[in-house]
Design a protein around this motif. Sequence first.
Motif, mmCIF file in Angstrom:
data_model
loop_
_atom_site.group_PDB
_atom_site.id
_atom_site.type_symbol
_atom_site.label_atom_id
_atom_site.label_comp_id
_atom_site.label_asym_id
_atom_site.label_seq_id
_atom_site.Cartn_x
_atom_site.Cartn_y
_atom_site.Cartn_z
ATOM 1 N N GLN A 25 -20.130 1.084 -106.432
ATOM 2 C CA GLN A 25 -20.397 0.482 -107.654
ATOM 3 C C GLN A 25 -20.442 1.591 -108.854
ATOM 4 O O GLN A 25 -20.035 1.327 -109.921
ATOM 5 C CB GLN A 25 -21.614 -0.210 -107.364
ATOM 6 C CG GLN A 25 -22.198 -1.326 -108.496
ATOM 7 C CD GLN A 25 -23.377 -0.419 -109.348
ATOM 8 O OE1 GLN A 25 -23.670 0.550 -108.827
ATOM 9 N NE2 GLN A 25 -23.708 -1.195 -110.356
ATOM 10 N N PRO A 26 -21.266 2.672 -108.402
ATOM 11 C CA PRO A 26 -21.377 3.512 -109.643
ATOM 12 C C PRO A 26 -19.887 4.000 -110.295
ATOM 13 O O PRO A 26 -19.762 4.064 -111.507
ATOM 14 C CB PRO A 26 -22.330 4.865 -109.265
ATOM 15 C CG PRO A 26 -22.893 4.267 -108.035
ATOM 16 C CD PRO A 26 -21.925 3.166 -107.499
ATOM 17 N N GLU A 29 -18.224 1.256 -112.119
ATOM 18 C CA GLU A 29 -18.717 0.937 -113.403
ATOM 19 C C GLU A 29 -18.393 2.236 -114.550
ATOM 20 O O GLU A 29 -18.061 1.981 -115.590
ATOM 21 C CB GLU A 29 -20.156 0.682 -113.547
ATOM 22 C CG GLU A 29 -20.815 -0.495 -113.007
ATOM 23 C CD GLU A 29 -20.036 -1.767 -113.408
ATOM 24 O OE1 GLU A 29 -19.612 -1.772 -114.426
ATOM 25 O OE2 GLU A 29 -19.913 -2.800 -112.675
ATOM 26 N N HIS A 30 -18.363 3.294 -113.859
ATOM 27 C CA HIS A 30 -17.908 4.764 -114.659
ATOM 28 C C HIS A 30 -16.569 4.513 -114.929
ATOM 29 O O HIS A 30 -15.904 4.699 -115.961
ATOM 30 C CB HIS A 30 -18.069 5.639 -113.892
ATOM 31 C CG HIS A 30 -17.550 7.113 -114.418
ATOM 32 N ND1 HIS A 30 -16.284 7.500 -113.828
ATOM 33 C CD2 HIS A 30 -17.887 7.998 -115.223
ATOM 34 C CE1 HIS A 30 -15.956 8.723 -114.780
ATOM 35 N NE2 HIS A 30 -17.077 8.807 -115.446
ATOM 36 N N ARG A 33 -16.106 1.902 -117.735
ATOM 37 C CA ARG A 33 -16.447 2.372 -119.004
ATOM 38 C C ARG A 33 -15.622 3.228 -119.869
ATOM 39 O O ARG A 33 -15.365 3.196 -120.787
ATOM 40 C CB ARG A 33 -17.798 3.497 -118.646
ATOM 41 C CG ARG A 33 -19.142 2.754 -118.774
ATOM 42 C CD ARG A 33 -20.285 3.585 -118.925
ATOM 43 N NE ARG A 33 -20.643 4.541 -117.744
ATOM 44 C CZ ARG A 33 -21.149 4.471 -116.821
ATOM 45 N NH1 ARG A 33 -21.630 3.018 -116.395
ATOM 46 N NH2 ARG A 33 -21.233 5.252 -115.954
ATOM 47 N N PHE A 351 -18.175 -7.854 -121.206
ATOM 48 C CA PHE A 351 -19.500 -8.214 -120.123
ATOM 49 C C PHE A 351 -18.953 -9.618 -119.496
ATOM 50 O O PHE A 351 -18.442 -10.681 -120.096
ATOM 51 C CB PHE A 351 -20.625 -8.474 -121.105
ATOM 52 C CG PHE A 351 -20.850 -7.232 -121.764
ATOM 53 C CD1 PHE A 351 -21.330 -6.114 -121.061
ATOM 54 C CD2 PHE A 351 -20.846 -7.142 -122.900
ATOM 55 C CE1 PHE A 351 -21.628 -4.877 -121.537
ATOM 56 C CE2 PHE A 351 -21.065 -5.924 -123.723
ATOM 57 C CZ PHE A 351 -21.591 -5.009 -122.645
ATOM 58 N N SER A 386 -23.792 -9.352 -112.451
ATOM 59 C CA SER A 386 -23.864 -8.124 -112.801
ATOM 60 C C SER A 386 -25.079 -7.401 -112.198
ATOM 61 O O SER A 386 -25.400 -6.177 -112.493
ATOM 62 C CB SER A 386 -24.017 -8.025 -114.481
ATOM 63 O OG SER A 386 -25.321 -8.781 -114.473
ATOM 64 N N PRO A 388 -25.707 -6.273 -108.561
ATOM 65 C CA PRO A 388 -25.392 -6.363 -106.967
ATOM 66 C C PRO A 388 -26.936 -5.664 -106.514
ATOM 67 O O PRO A 388 -27.686 -5.135 -107.139
ATOM 68 C CB PRO A 388 -24.649 -5.298 -106.996
ATOM 69 C CG PRO A 388 -24.514 -4.506 -108.485
ATOM 70 C CD PRO A 388 -24.835 -5.676 -109.242
ATOM 71 N N MET B 84 -25.859 -1.208 -119.867
ATOM 72 C CA MET B 84 -24.384 -0.818 -119.565
ATOM 73 C C MET B 84 -23.654 -0.431 -121.198
ATOM 74 O O MET B 84 -23.027 0.352 -121.156
ATOM 75 C CB MET B 84 -23.400 -2.071 -119.359
ATOM 76 C CG MET B 84 -23.623 -2.650 -117.759
ATOM 77 S SD MET B 84 -22.903 -4.093 -117.134
ATOM 78 C CE MET B 84 -21.537 -3.436 -116.578
ATOM 79 N N ARG B 95 -21.631 9.740 -114.667
ATOM 80 C CA ARG B 95 -21.778 9.332 -113.591
ATOM 81 C C ARG B 95 -22.819 9.237 -112.857
ATOM 82 O O ARG B 95 -23.403 8.583 -112.044
ATOM 83 C CB ARG B 95 -20.687 9.904 -112.542
ATOM 84 C CG ARG B 95 -19.184 9.689 -112.668
ATOM 85 C CD ARG B 95 -18.427 10.818 -112.080
ATOM 86 N NE ARG B 95 -17.105 11.002 -112.482
ATOM 87 C CZ ARG B 95 -16.188 10.454 -111.974
ATOM 88 N NH1 ARG B 95 -16.151 9.639 -111.055
ATOM 89 N NH2 ARG B 95 -14.754 10.500 -112.572
ATOM 90 N N ARG B 122 -29.090 1.688 -112.052
ATOM 91 C CA ARG B 122 -28.114 1.682 -111.035
ATOM 92 C C ARG B 122 -27.294 0.461 -111.242
ATOM 93 O O ARG B 122 -25.949 0.527 -110.948
ATOM 94 C CB ARG B 122 -28.965 1.719 -109.750
ATOM 95 C CG ARG B 122 -29.580 3.009 -109.698
ATOM 96 C CD ARG B 122 -29.763 2.938 -107.741
ATOM 97 N NE ARG B 122 -30.379 4.434 -107.676
ATOM 98 C CZ ARG B 122 -31.537 4.798 -106.779
ATOM 99 N NH1 ARG B 122 -32.038 3.739 -106.243
ATOM 100 N NH2 ARG B 122 -31.865 6.025 -106.686
ATOM 101 N N GLN B 123 -27.929 -0.596 -111.560
ATOM 102 C CA GLN B 123 -26.929 -2.026 -111.530
ATOM 103 C C GLN B 123 -25.900 -1.713 -112.802
ATOM 104 O O GLN B 123 -24.976 -2.415 -112.972
ATOM 105 C CB GLN B 123 -27.950 -3.129 -111.453
ATOM 106 C CG GLN B 123 -28.635 -3.524 -110.362
ATOM 107 C CD GLN B 123 -29.389 -4.619 -110.189
ATOM 108 O OE1 GLN B 123 -29.189 -5.555 -111.291
ATOM 109 N NE2 GLN B 123 -29.270 -5.310 -108.958
ATOM 110 N N ALA B 124 -26.323 -0.992 -113.479
ATOM 111 C CA ALA B 124 -25.584 -0.895 -115.033
ATOM 112 C C ALA B 124 -24.346 0.220 -114.530
ATOM 113 O O ALA B 124 -23.375 0.403 -115.432
ATOM 114 C CB ALA B 124 -26.314 -0.229 -116.089
ATOM 115 N N GLY B 125 -24.683 0.782 -113.424
ATOM 116 C CA GLY B 125 -23.543 1.668 -112.861
ATOM 117 C C GLY B 125 -23.611 3.087 -113.088
ATOM 118 O O GLY B 125 -22.555 3.817 -113.420
ATOM 119 N N VAL B 126 -24.813 3.549 -112.833
ATOM 120 C CA VAL B 126 -24.798 5.202 -112.536
ATOM 121 C C VAL B 126 -25.446 5.548 -111.340
ATOM 122 O O VAL B 126 -26.423 4.698 -110.918
ATOM 123 C CB VAL B 126 -25.569 5.784 -113.776
ATOM 124 C CG1 VAL B 126 -24.579 6.080 -114.989
ATOM 125 C CG2 VAL B 126 -26.683 5.001 -114.466
#
Lengths: 430, 430
Positions: A25-26, A29-30, A33, A351, A386, A388, B84, B95, B122-126
């Motif tokens: 997941q990270p 999302e990275h 981005r 989004f 969005s 998880p 995000m 990351r 974390r949910q936003a992705g880092v």
Amino acid sequence: MSVPHLVTAQSGPILDLERKILAAQPEIEHWFRNQWQEQTPPFYGSVDLRNAGFKLAPVDMNLFPGGFNNLNRDFHPLAVQAAMSALEDFCPSARRLLLIPENHTRNNFYLQNVAALVRILRQAGVAVRLGTLNPEITEPSALELPDGQKLLLEPLIRQGNRLGVAGFDPCVILLNNDLSGGVPAMLSDLEQTILPPLRAGWSTRRKTGHFAAYDHVAETFAGLVGIDPWVINPYFDHVDGLDFHQRDGEDRLAASVDAMLGRIRRKYAEHGIDHTPFVIVKANAGTYGMGVMSVKSADEVIGLNRKQRNKMSVIKEGLEVHDVIVQEGVPTFEHIDDAVAEPVVYMLDRFVIGGFYRVHTGRGPEENLNAPGMHFVPLAFATPCSTPDCDAAPDSEPNRFYAYGVVARLALLAAAHELVPATQEVALAV
Amino acid sequence: MSVPHLVTAQSGPILDLERKILAAQPEIEHWFRNQWQEQTPPFYGSVDLRNAGFKLAPVDMNLFPGGFNNLNRDFHPLAVQAAMSALEDFCPSARRLLLIPENHTRNNFYLQNVAALVRILRQAGVAVRLGTLNPEITEPSALELPDGQKLLLEPLIRQGNRLGVAGFDPCVILLNNDLSGGVPAMLSDLEQTILPPLRAGWSTRRKTGHFAAYDHVAETFAGLVGIDPWVINPYFDHVDGLDFHQRDGEDRLAASVDAMLGRIRRKYAEHGIDHTPFVIVKANAGTYGMGVMSVKSADEVIGLNRKQRNKMSVIKEGLEVHDVIVQEGVPTFEHIDDAVAEPVVYMLDRFVIGGFYRVHTGRGPEENLNAPGMHFVPLAFATPCSTPDCDAAPDSEPNRFYAYGVVARLALLAAAHELVPATQEVALAV
């Protein structure tokens, strides 16, 4: 809001896919981005997904989404916030937006979609008016919806290279009309920004163009997560020069279907999937589920009877179909009681803002659920896509929805590539 | 989620303000869009508002918000989406994020805030790890919260100009520590991005600096909407060189209080407000409601007894107060049953993501509700602040919350100006 429990595939490789998506997941999302630093997402879009248990893939990407009214009202603020972001990205200095809807004035489901979209845009902070291409609307016409909402449709007025409605000169024009009938002269050579761009309309856009772009996206993403790209990507082929009435090209279509069935059969064998392959034949341009066939053998496209030929040969606005996409059929394993369900994910800017299930009691797991006149029950997702929950099982609801959101965003990214004018296309960077 | 009905001011000029804000909503959002093209918002922030019925104004702006756990869980996805967006804006290629919290390890309310913030990020992705400045934490320490959540606090490790924790080299460092005690050497001259910047910490930031920036923002906004800027802006004055123990500067403080009471009295007369003016004297740096007095006469700051002087002279981390902001007191007219309520609005990037009421039964409408050891009841807002309903009354709940969100964003914009390094400050453009 209470939502019935959805029965989804309980076991097998989809859990593996979802587990891999959650674990990465990270990284995912990275990656998104970075992709959105390079690519401009479409203003909005919706993606039809199919979850086969062994495969989770987009089967259609709509750049003029028509079901905003079907989204969970609880997540309305997410749509407003995403729309604020979209306005900042596309037209930060815009004060006035002209929305051009489809021409149907008697389809209450569609009009409710327009009302929902207007509400989102107004709350995001633009003045919104509705201008219609419908030649029957020659003066401002108020339409009352069954729930009491009102819409005012106004005839378009063009002055020089600016389009508006009476007393309203918009900064930006948002199309919710897919231009199946071609680009009207009214919309050509305008100085205002048109979103999405005219080339996103079905008069020029082709499903095969989208899925060609998706091939690249899926392959890159599969490398990132460590999966076979096929698990998120349906095979497709392109057959053109068809004339269903004259039966021209029938043999080429049959050959394509046969080859596709063979490819699917080999993949099924490779992954140990016990399922009969099928293929969807769809008009390469257009929506509304017209001009669609589901076939399990090449014979089925040979010698179509008159009714079948009529069904395949004409889509929206009476356009003839000469050009089809032959797509790997992805069965849906999701159902609610005895009804088949297909997820549709909605996005604004980059989004995910929610989604719903098309639920259809009268159709089977291998049929197209977006059929003309279909009476689907929209079932809003209970959680957004969005959030998880890494501590829960991969197939728990928030995680399944996260996976849906990821795959839908891959299709959105493909659409972003697809919409870049050919002269500006850049290589897809990882 | 059901929320008790909030009793707010029922009549008078606040309705006029809210009506004007609603009527100008597209213009206001357009203005904010343009402002955010010029200014970079802080990564996050919270604003304490006071709604007096006749006035709706920010009284404090926190750049290290500590109540994410108090927000309505229903709007959690809004926070994730805003985060995000913040990550894209501030560190698209990041990351790994290192979060540095306050040093308290036994304040469960604060730790729940940290847990909520970690979840959002974390949910936003880092990938997120917690590094602590607390010298007592010399090895990774797991803290279990009353609700079963776990946090792992790890000692910071500095290598050259990079800061991290064992086995984790972050791309970006997020402070949830307000640096009241000064900037630790550990954080100086790092090559990683620090958010918010070190100058946002209370070792350098001053409330008077914030409200000076807010003066400009409020004046521009008031011109846009057509209101007296005073309606959204509390008067303030700056008195420094104080020594409460030695009683140095008492006379200057009294003169400032007296002048402020006079200015408020004249404004009350101008607006026909029947209310006794009061003034808040607060430490110019710092939070936690320490070093705060509410006074109705200049006499009250002359000849403070030992207890009062002790209370005023020391804030967090034992720092002495020599420098105060003398701020117009804005009474709160909001209450729930017999308890006084003060709204706090939370923002991530440029988006309002929710808020809550500080509700305090033991305090009056003219007192500071953010007091040390206070037992406030956080009452999450029932609707987000982004969904005004133009067809409803101006004082209906979604509209009151929209007005709260607008005023909070004005304070956020002031903070954006405040955080621009002096050499880069540009004139506030409309």
